[in-house]
Design a protein around this motif. Structure first.
Motif, PDB file in Angstrom:
ATOM      1  N   UNK A  74     -23.009  34.577 -10.129  1.00  0.00           N
ATOM      2  CA  UNK A  74     -23.055  34.787 -11.642  1.00  0.00           C
ATOM      3  C   UNK A  74     -24.535  34.721 -12.193  1.00  0.00           C
ATOM      4  N   UNK A  75     -24.696  35.809 -13.218  1.00  0.00           N
ATOM      5  CA  UNK A  75     -26.173  35.900 -13.742  1.00  0.00           C
ATOM      6  C   UNK A  75     -25.889  35.403 -15.180  1.00  0.00           C
ATOM      7  N   UNK A  76     -27.088  34.825 -15.417  1.00  0.00           N
ATOM      8  CA  UNK A  76     -26.746  34.109 -16.723  1.00  0.00           C
ATOM      9  C   UNK A  76     -28.245  34.602 -17.686  1.00  0.00           C
ATOM     10  N   UNK A  77     -27.844  35.289 -18.693  1.00  0.00           N
ATOM     11  CA  UNK A  77     -29.032  35.550 -19.813  1.00  0.00           C
ATOM     12  C   UNK A  77     -29.853  34.290 -20.488  1.00  0.00           C
ATOM     13  N   UNK A  78     -30.980  34.153 -20.394  1.00  0.00           N
ATOM     14  CA  UNK A  78     -31.512  32.868 -21.272  1.00  0.00           C
ATOM     15  C   UNK A  78     -31.552  33.130 -22.614  1.00  0.00           C
ATOM     16  N   UNK A  79     -31.516  34.266 -23.053  1.00  0.00           N
ATOM     17  CA  UNK A  79     -31.687  34.572 -24.685  1.00  0.00           C
ATOM     18  C   UNK A  79     -30.560  34.174 -25.528  1.00  0.00           C
ATOM     19  N   UNK A  80     -29.087  34.428 -24.898  1.00  0.00           N
ATOM     20  CA  UNK A  80     -28.021  34.273 -25.800  1.00  0.00           C
ATOM     21  C   UNK A  80     -26.828  33.760 -24.924  1.00  0.00           C
ATOM     22  N   UNK A  81     -26.995  33.573 -23.848  1.00  0.00           N
ATOM     23  CA  UNK A  81     -26.033  33.075 -22.886  1.00  0.00           C
ATOM     24  C   UNK A  81     -25.091  34.114 -22.492  1.00  0.00           C
ATOM     25  N   UNK A  82     -25.157  35.420 -22.365  1.00  0.00           N
ATOM     26  CA  UNK A  82     -24.472  36.294 -21.716  1.00  0.00           C
ATOM     27  C   UNK A  82     -24.537  36.094 -20.225  1.00  0.00           C
ATOM     28  N   UNK A  83     -23.217  36.533 -19.804  1.00  0.00           N
ATOM     29  CA  UNK A  83     -22.998  36.077 -18.195  1.00  0.00           C
ATOM     30  C   UNK A  83     -22.485  37.461 -17.440  1.00  0.00           C
ATOM     31  N   UNK A  84     -22.904  37.880 -16.288  1.00  0.00           N
ATOM     32  CA  UNK A  84     -22.501  39.072 -15.638  1.00  0.00           C
ATOM     33  C   UNK A  84     -22.027  38.355 -14.140  1.00  0.00           C
ATOM     34  N   UNK A  85     -21.268  39.332 -13.688  1.00  0.00           N
ATOM     35  CA  UNK A  85     -21.090  39.296 -12.208  1.00  0.00           C
ATOM     36  C   UNK A  85     -21.959  40.042 -11.593  1.00  0.00           C
ATOM     37  N   UNK A  86     -22.661  39.322 -10.581  1.00  0.00           N
ATOM     38  CA  UNK A  86     -23.837  40.100  -9.618  1.00  0.00           C
ATOM     39  C   UNK A  86     -23.029  40.982  -8.704  1.00  0.00           C
ATOM     40  N   UNK A  87     -21.739  40.914  -8.578  1.00  0.00           N
ATOM     41  CA  UNK A  87     -21.324  41.926  -7.607  1.00  0.00           C
ATOM     42  C   UNK A  87     -20.585  43.094  -7.982  1.00  0.00           C
ATOM     43  N   UNK A  88     -20.331  42.835  -9.374  1.00  0.00           N
ATOM     44  CA  UNK A  88     -19.758  44.186 -10.030  1.00  0.00           C
ATOM     45  C   UNK A  88     -20.728  44.771 -11.428  1.00  0.00           C
ATOM     46  N   UNK A  89     -21.421  43.859 -11.957  1.00  0.00           N
ATOM     47  CA  UNK A  89     -22.233  44.191 -13.092  1.00  0.00           C
ATOM     48  C   UNK A  89     -21.276  43.898 -14.188  1.00  0.00           C
ATOM     49  N   UNK A  90     -19.943  43.615 -14.062  1.00  0.00           N
ATOM     50  CA  UNK A  90     -19.292  43.365 -15.351  1.00  0.00           C
ATOM     51  C   UNK A  90     -19.631  41.990 -16.211  1.00  0.00           C
ATOM     52  N   UNK A  91     -19.199  42.197 -17.511  1.00  0.00           N
ATOM     53  CA  UNK A  91     -19.688  40.926 -18.489  1.00  0.00           C
ATOM     54  C   UNK A  91     -18.603  39.978 -18.112  1.00  0.00           C
ATOM     55  N   UNK A  92     -19.098  38.908 -17.919  1.00  0.00           N
ATOM     56  CA  UNK A  92     -18.320  37.664 -17.786  1.00  0.00           C
ATOM     57  C   UNK A  92     -17.886  36.846 -19.088  1.00  0.00           C
ATOM     58  N   UNK A  93     -19.141  36.901 -19.785  1.00  0.00           N
ATOM     59  CA  UNK A  93     -19.206  36.163 -21.085  1.00  0.00           C
ATOM     60  C   UNK A  93     -19.909  36.848 -22.241  1.00  0.00           C
ATOM     61  N   UNK A  94     -19.634  36.945 -23.426  1.00  0.00           N
ATOM     62  CA  UNK A  94     -20.156  37.576 -24.421  1.00  0.00           C
ATOM     63  C   UNK A  94     -21.320  36.914 -24.882  1.00  0.00           C
ATOM     64  N   UNK A  95     -22.341  37.171 -25.743  1.00  0.00           N
ATOM     65  CA  UNK A  95     -22.379  38.269 -26.667  1.00  0.00           C
ATOM     66  C   UNK A  95     -22.343  39.572 -26.087  1.00  0.00           C
ATOM     67  N   UNK A  96     -22.745  39.590 -24.956  1.00  0.00           N
ATOM     68  CA  UNK A  96     -22.884  41.155 -24.238  1.00  0.00           C
ATOM     69  C   UNK A  96     -21.556  41.992 -24.121  1.00  0.00           C
ATOM     70  N   UNK A  97     -21.442  42.868 -24.287  1.00  0.00           N
ATOM     71  CA  UNK A  97     -20.069  43.856 -24.034  1.00  0.00           C
ATOM     72  C   UNK A  97     -20.374  44.795 -23.175  1.00  0.00           C
ATOM     73  N   UNK A  98     -21.503  45.668 -22.801  1.00  0.00           N
ATOM     74  CA  UNK A  98     -21.743  46.476 -21.796  1.00  0.00           C
ATOM     75  C   UNK A  98     -21.884  45.848 -20.607  1.00  0.00           C
ATOM     76  N   UNK A  99     -21.592  46.551 -19.320  1.00  0.00           N
ATOM     77  CA  UNK A  99     -21.956  45.865 -18.085  1.00  0.00           C
ATOM     78  C   UNK A  99     -23.339  46.340 -17.834  1.00  0.00           C
ATOM     79  N   UNK A 100     -23.978  45.671 -16.758  1.00  0.00           N
ATOM     80  CA  UNK A 100     -25.176  45.950 -16.172  1.00  0.00           C
ATOM     81  C   UNK A 100     -25.433  47.524 -15.605  1.00  0.00           C
ATOM     82  N   UNK A 101     -26.510  47.976 -15.805  1.00  0.00           N
ATOM     83  CA  UNK A 101     -26.510  49.425 -15.301  1.00  0.00           C
ATOM     84  C   UNK A 101     -26.591  49.458 -13.457  1.00  0.00           C
ATOM     85  N   UNK A 102     -26.110  50.120 -12.817  1.00  0.00           N
ATOM     86  CA  UNK A 102     -25.998  50.305 -11.483  1.00  0.00           C
ATOM     87  C   UNK A 102     -27.414  50.860 -10.874  1.00  0.00           C
ATOM     88  N   UNK A 103     -27.885  50.306  -9.960  1.00  0.00           N
ATOM     89  CA  UNK A 103     -28.978  51.147  -9.232  1.00  0.00           C
ATOM     90  C   UNK A 103     -28.651  51.256  -7.860  1.00  0.00           C
TER      91      UNK A 103
END
Length: 140
Positions: free
Chosen positions: A96-125
């Motif tokens: 689980x990735x955790x953003x320090x600015x507003x607490x958004x969380x993302x799944x590191x295996x899929x890039x999907x948002x786990x917790x808002x305020x972010x709503x768009x998934x992470x960009x795949x590379x």
């Protein structure tokens, strides 16, 4: 004479004390303006393939990249700049990735948002192994 009463000394001092705090809040919501959150424009070497455990993930803060490995050995990579306000994500808790600015969380295996305020998934590379070294780059 004015119909409004004059501000008390206490009111003025309270306003002066809170002004810097309000400025910090606005700065945090503005995202980042330095190049530390710039997306990859070319492939970069991250480190040894062995750094990413099976069913785990590794955060490469210097390049804003997270790489995960599934149980079958498949590697995936994502840009770790938060899709909410552009802050570089600097914390990985398991997968689980955790953003320090507003607490958004993302799944590191899929890039999907786990917790808002972010709503768009992470960009795949793209990610590949070259001579035992992980190399990530922009998708074409």
């Amino acid at each position: 004479m004015s119909a409004r009463p004059a501000a008390s000394r206490r009111t003025v001092l309270r306003g002066v004390a809170l002004t810097p705090v309000a400025g910090l809040g606005l700065t945090a919501c503005g995202g980042t303006t330095d190049d530390s959150a710039a997306p990859l424009t070319e492939p970069v070497e991250l480190g040894p393939e062995s750094e990413v455990a099976e069913d785990g993930a590794k955060l490469y803060r210097d390049h804003n990249v997270v790489v995960s490995r599934s149980g079958d050995g498949t590697l995936k990579a994502y840009n770790t700049v938060c899709t909410h306000a552009g802050c570089p994500i600097n914390k990985l808790d398991g997968t689980k990735l955790v953003c320090p600015c507003h607490g958004s969380e993302f799944d590191a295996t899929t890039g999907k948002v786990l917790r808002e305020p972010a709503v768009a998934p992470l960009k795949p590379l793209t990610v590949e192994v070259r001579n035992g070294t992980l190399v990530a780059g922009p998708q074409v």
